[in-house]
Design a protein around this motif. Structure first.
Motif, PDB file in Angstrom:
ATOM      1  N   ASP A 238     -15.174   1.644   3.456  1.00  0.00           N
ATOM      2  CA  ASP A 238     -14.951   3.057   3.751  1.00  0.00           C
ATOM      3  C   ASP A 238     -13.686   3.275   4.570  1.00  0.00           C
ATOM      4  OD1 ASP A 238     -17.251   3.634   2.404  1.00  0.00           O
ATOM      5  OD2 ASP A 238     -18.433   4.148   4.176  1.00  0.00           O
ATOM      6  N   SER A 239     -13.426   2.398   5.518  1.00  0.00           N
ATOM      7  CA  SER A 239     -12.297   2.580   6.420  1.00  0.00           C
ATOM      8  C   SER A 239     -10.989   2.044   5.867  1.00  0.00           C
ATOM      9  CB  SER A 239     -12.591   1.901   7.756  1.00  0.00           C
ATOM     10  OG  SER A 239     -12.943   0.548   7.554  1.00  0.00           O
ATOM     11  N   GLY A 240     -11.032   1.393   4.702  1.00  0.00           N
ATOM     12  CA  GLY A 240      -9.828   0.798   4.156  1.00  0.00           C
ATOM     13  C   GLY A 240      -9.559  -0.568   4.750  1.00  0.00           C
ATOM     14  N   GLU A 241      -8.357  -1.067   4.515  1.00  0.00           N
ATOM     15  CA  GLU A 241      -7.941  -2.365   5.061  1.00  0.00           C
ATOM     16  C   GLU A 241      -6.738  -2.153   5.984  1.00  0.00           C
ATOM     17  OE1 GLU A 241      -9.789  -4.897   4.603  1.00  0.00           O
ATOM     18  OE2 GLU A 241     -11.036  -4.060   3.011  1.00  0.00           O
ATOM     19  N   ILE A 242      -6.520  -3.093   6.851  1.00  0.00           N
ATOM     20  CA  ILE A 242      -5.452  -2.945   7.849  1.00  0.00           C
ATOM     21  C   ILE A 242      -4.111  -2.656   7.178  1.00  0.00           C
ATOM     22  CG2 ILE A 242      -4.111  -4.160   9.614  1.00  0.00           C
ATOM     23  CD1 ILE A 242      -6.717  -5.612  10.399  1.00  0.00           C
ATOM     24  N   ASP A 243      -3.794  -3.404   6.141  1.00  0.00           N
ATOM     25  CA  ASP A 243      -2.493  -3.236   5.495  1.00  0.00           C
ATOM     26  C   ASP A 243      -2.360  -1.867   4.854  1.00  0.00           C
ATOM     27  OD1 ASP A 243       0.083  -4.342   4.472  1.00  0.00           O
ATOM     28  OD2 ASP A 243      -0.899  -4.033   2.531  1.00  0.00           O
ATOM     29  N   SER A 244      -3.403  -1.423   4.151  1.00  0.00           N
ATOM     30  CA  SER A 244      -3.307  -0.132   3.462  1.00  0.00           C
ATOM     31  C   SER A 244      -3.310   1.033   4.445  1.00  0.00           C
ATOM     32  CB  SER A 244      -4.456   0.027   2.461  1.00  0.00           C
ATOM     33  OG  SER A 244      -5.718  -0.002   3.113  1.00  0.00           O
ATOM     34  N   VAL A 245      -4.126   0.952   5.483  1.00  0.00           N
ATOM     35  CA  VAL A 245      -4.183   2.039   6.470  1.00  0.00           C
ATOM     36  C   VAL A 245      -2.856   2.182   7.194  1.00  0.00           C
ATOM     37  CG1 VAL A 245      -5.259   2.804   8.626  1.00  0.00           C
ATOM     38  CG2 VAL A 245      -6.679   1.905   6.775  1.00  0.00           C
ATOM     39  N   SER A 246      -2.244   1.074   7.533  1.00  0.00           N
ATOM     40  CA  SER A 246      -0.985   1.120   8.289  1.00  0.00           C
ATOM     41  C   SER A 246       0.133   1.813   7.525  1.00  0.00           C
ATOM     42  CB  SER A 246      -0.548  -0.303   8.659  1.00  0.00           C
ATOM     43  OG  SER A 246      -0.226  -1.057   7.499  1.00  0.00           O
ATOM     44  N   LYS A 247       0.041   1.864   6.196  1.00  0.00           N
ATOM     45  CA  LYS A 247       1.094   2.453   5.374  1.00  0.00           C
ATOM     46  C   LYS A 247       0.868   3.933   5.057  1.00  0.00           C
ATOM     47  CE  LYS A 247       2.055  -1.962   3.092  1.00  0.00           C
ATOM     48  NZ  LYS A 247       1.975  -2.717   1.812  1.00  0.00           N
ATOM     49  N   LEU A 248      -0.284   4.463   5.386  1.00  0.00           N
ATOM     50  CA  LEU A 248      -0.584   5.843   5.024  1.00  0.00           C
ATOM     51  C   LEU A 248       0.277   6.844   5.784  1.00  0.00           C
ATOM     52  CD1 LEU A 248      -4.487   5.704   4.818  1.00  0.00           C
ATOM     53  CD2 LEU A 248      -2.867   5.807   2.911  1.00  0.00           C
ATOM     54  N   GLN A 249       0.722   7.871   5.069  1.00  0.00           N
ATOM     55  CA  GLN A 249       1.542   8.931   5.648  1.00  0.00           C
ATOM     56  C   GLN A 249       0.851  10.282   5.456  1.00  0.00           C
ATOM     57  OE1 GLN A 249       4.345   8.150   7.359  1.00  0.00           O
ATOM     58  NE2 GLN A 249       3.882   5.992   6.889  1.00  0.00           N
ATOM     59  N   VAL A 250       1.343  11.282   6.159  1.00  0.00           N
ATOM     60  CA  VAL A 250       0.774  12.625   6.054  1.00  0.00           C
ATOM     61  C   VAL A 250       0.757  13.099   4.599  1.00  0.00           C
ATOM     62  CG1 VAL A 250       1.148  15.053   6.614  1.00  0.00           C
ATOM     63  CG2 VAL A 250       1.344  13.313   8.406  1.00  0.00           C
ATOM     64  N   ALA A 251       1.810  12.819   3.856  1.00  0.00           N
ATOM     65  CA  ALA A 251       1.891  13.260   2.459  1.00  0.00           C
ATOM     66  C   ALA A 251       0.758  12.672   1.620  1.00  0.00           C
ATOM     67  CB  ALA A 251       3.236  12.866   1.859  1.00  0.00           C
ATOM     68  N   ASP A 252       0.323  11.461   1.955  1.00  0.00           N
ATOM     69  CA  ASP A 252      -0.780  10.843   1.209  1.00  0.00           C
ATOM     70  C   ASP A 252      -2.081  11.607   1.432  1.00  0.00           C
ATOM     71  OD1 ASP A 252       0.911   8.733   0.323  1.00  0.00           O
ATOM     72  OD2 ASP A 252       0.628   7.713   2.239  1.00  0.00           O
ATOM     73  N   LEU A 253      -2.335  12.003   2.673  1.00  0.00           N
ATOM     74  CA  LEU A 253      -3.534  12.777   2.982  1.00  0.00           C
ATOM     75  C   LEU A 253      -3.473  14.156   2.342  1.00  0.00           C
ATOM     76  CD1 LEU A 253      -3.627  10.444   5.105  1.00  0.00           C
ATOM     77  CD2 LEU A 253      -4.698  12.072   6.666  1.00  0.00           C
ATOM     78  N   GLN A 254      -2.313  14.769   2.387  1.00  0.00           N
ATOM     79  CA  GLN A 254      -2.158  16.083   1.780  1.00  0.00           C
ATOM     80  C   GLN A 254      -2.416  16.022   0.275  1.00  0.00           C
ATOM     81  OE1 GLN A 254       1.867  16.816   3.086  1.00  0.00           O
ATOM     82  NE2 GLN A 254       1.204  18.121   4.801  1.00  0.00           N
ATOM     83  N   ALA A 255      -1.892  15.001  -0.372  1.00  0.00           N
ATOM     84  CA  ALA A 255      -2.088  14.858  -1.818  1.00  0.00           C
ATOM     85  C   ALA A 255      -3.560  14.615  -2.155  1.00  0.00           C
ATOM     86  CB  ALA A 255      -1.232  13.718  -2.356  1.00  0.00           C
ATOM     87  N   PHE A 256      -4.225  13.777  -1.353  1.00  0.00           N
ATOM     88  CA  PHE A 256      -5.640  13.510  -1.613  1.00  0.00           C
ATOM     89  C   PHE A 256      -6.467  14.773  -1.391  1.00  0.00           C
ATOM     90  CE2 PHE A 256      -9.922  12.005  -0.681  1.00  0.00           C
ATOM     91  CZ  PHE A 256     -10.119  11.112  -1.726  1.00  0.00           C
ATOM     92  N   TYR A 257      -6.137  15.525  -0.367  1.00  0.00           N
ATOM     93  CA  TYR A 257      -6.849  16.794  -0.104  1.00  0.00           C
ATOM     94  C   TYR A 257      -6.679  17.747  -1.283  1.00  0.00           C
ATOM     95  CZ  TYR A 257      -7.687  21.457   1.764  1.00  0.00           C
ATOM     96  OH  TYR A 257      -8.130  22.740   1.934  1.00  0.00           O
ATOM     97  N   ARG A 258      -5.460  17.916  -1.762  1.00  0.00           N
ATOM     98  CA  ARG A 258      -5.210  18.855  -2.865  1.00  0.00           C
ATOM     99  C   ARG A 258      -5.973  18.452  -4.128  1.00  0.00           C
ATOM    100  NH1 ARG A 258       0.180  18.426  -1.067  1.00  0.00           N
ATOM    101  NH2 ARG A 258       0.580  16.983  -2.801  1.00  0.00           N
ATOM    102  N   SER A 259      -6.098  17.174  -4.381  1.00  0.00           N
ATOM    103  CA  SER A 259      -6.694  16.726  -5.639  1.00  0.00           C
ATOM    104  C   SER A 259      -8.202  16.539  -5.587  1.00  0.00           C
ATOM    105  CB  SER A 259      -6.030  15.408  -6.087  1.00  0.00           C
ATOM    106  OG  SER A 259      -6.188  14.402  -5.105  1.00  0.00           O
TER     107      SER A 259
END
Length: 435
Positions: free
Chosen positions: A178-199
């Protein structure tokens, strides 16, 4: 005000009903609404769920679903996280949420008087429809998640859970944490959250559940208030979760860990929501390992042999087949014996089924305890959300005791043979030297 609300919260809001009057309708924007009207207490419980769980996030963005849901309440509609928290506290409201592989949701409990209710709902509407995903807050929360993931690497129960998910689900999205992995979480940006929210947070996918002291007309107005400004339906991402493949062979893995106790998880893919075998599996699992001191596993592992303090089993139905899991802790030097007993007990259960005495006791306990599962607003709200999200019948709660009573020993045996293969189990052990 807060003291008054706390006093209300300790009382149950709805006694056991012969029939639970669930009202259901669909808004013009596609949102599904499920409502139970009850004026026993001046409280309103609301939840809004979306198909936005871990299994629906991009494979290379592990953790984006979790952080998107979490940050909804940490900045929205011109309010920062402190203003949201204080705004809710000022009217005695409680904001919460839930998150798993299938869904993400926000919950609200508020007094039903118009002044307090409207203030709380106004904030909730902003959280759902105007999230800002502030960059500094994202960085703070990413650091928190990463710290939690690092800490989990030192906890045997976390190591066991991760290894179990990976072995049971393989490359299927249900294998993701659920929380992801260290490598993937560290790379997340605001745009990624915005895109996931929109879709994933469109009105057409929303399930609004309301329970409490309002009218049907007020419930409809609130549902519109919370969903009319959600993002439009988007074809950017699939909202479909693929079927879970059956295991082709048994998998065993031992992870060395310096401890006197071994963490043991055993299982395989189980059953999905709405499966015709669900009630037979539910009652059967109560007898196998879900009924505490009434269960066979506890009798064989603890009572007869003293190999563990507790042992359990459960099915976790999801949109697709969730896990069937057996779990226990045992002394490291007793691990092999405990595993042998558990496997043999399960194999005997699948082959031979249950006795009439076991079935009668299980039904009596399940049906007798059922009213306690729907004796509060919050519990009913959770059921409403599940019924709506998984498209279960509106009479699901009314029929539950009847469906349990109708289960036969033959149905249990047949259902377990269809869904559980004792020769293709995943076995994860964390403890010992690994030699």
């Amino acid at each position: 005000m807060r003291t008054l609300f706390a006093l209300f919260a300790v009382f149950t809001a709805l006694s056991a009903h012969a029939s639970l009057p669930i009202q259901h309708w669909v808004l013009a924007n596609g949102a599904k609404v499920y409502f139970v009207e009850s004026h026993d207490l001046p409280i309103l419980d609301v939840s809004v769920d979306f198909p936005a769980g871990t299994a629906l996030e991009p494979a290379n963005q592990g953790g984006v679903a979790n952080l998107t849901r979490h940050l909804l309440g940490l900045g929205a509609g011109g309010l920062d996280d402190n203003q949201i928290a204080s705004g809710m506290a000022d009217v005695g409201a409680e904001l919460g949420g839930r998150f798993d592989a299938d869904r993400a949701g926000i919950t609200l409990r508020t007094l039903s008087s118009p002044e307090q209710r409207d203030a709380a709902l106004s904030i909730l509407a902003k959280i759902l429809q105007q999230p800002t995903f502030p960059a500094p807050v994202l960085e703070r929360e990413k650091a928190r998640v990463i710290a939690g993931l690092q800490e989990a690497e030192a906890r045997p129960e976390s190591l066991a859970a991760k290894a179990f998910q990976t072995a049971v689900f393989g490359s299927h999205p249900y294998a993701r944490r659920d929380s992801g992995e260290i490598d993937s979480v560290s790379k997340l940006q605001v745009a990624d959250l915005q895109a996931f929210y929109r879709s994933h947070y469109a009105a057409s996918g929303a399930v609004v559940a309301l329970m409490g002291d309002i009218s049907r007309a007020e419930a409809d107005r609130i549902a519109h208030q919370l969903t009319d400004q959600l993002p439009p339906a988007s074809g950017e991402a699939s909202l479909t979760i693929p079927p879970v493949p059956a295991l082709q062979h048994a998998v065993s893995r031992t992870i060395p860990f310096p401890a006197k106790q071994s963490q043991v998880l055993i299982g395989q893919p189980g059953v999905k929501r709405g499966d015709p075998d669900y009630f037979a599996l539910y009652v059967g699992n109560y007898i196998l390992g879900g009924g505490g001191f009434d269960s066979r596993l506890l009798n064989e592992v603890r009572q007869k042999r003293g190999l563990a303090y507790s042992v359990y089993s459960y099915f976790m139905p999801m949109r697709e087949a969730g896990a069937f899991q057996i779990g226990l802790q045992t002394r490291t030097d007793q691990t092999d014996e405990a595993l042998q007993v558990v496997r043999q007990t399960l194999a005997n259960f699948v082959t031979n089924g249950v006795t009439d005495a076991e079935l009668t006791q299980a039904k009596n306990n399940i049906v007798g305890g059922f009213p306690l599962r729907i004796d509060s607003n919050k519990e009913i709200l959770e059921y409403l959300a599940v019924i709506g999200f998984y498209d279960l019948p509106l009479n699901y709660l009314d029929e539950f005791p009847k469906r349990v009573e109708a289960v036969t020993a033959k149905q249990i045996q047949a259902a377990f043979k269809r869904h559980i293969d004792p020769d293709k189990l995943v076995t994860i052990v964390v403890g010992g030297s690994g030699k």
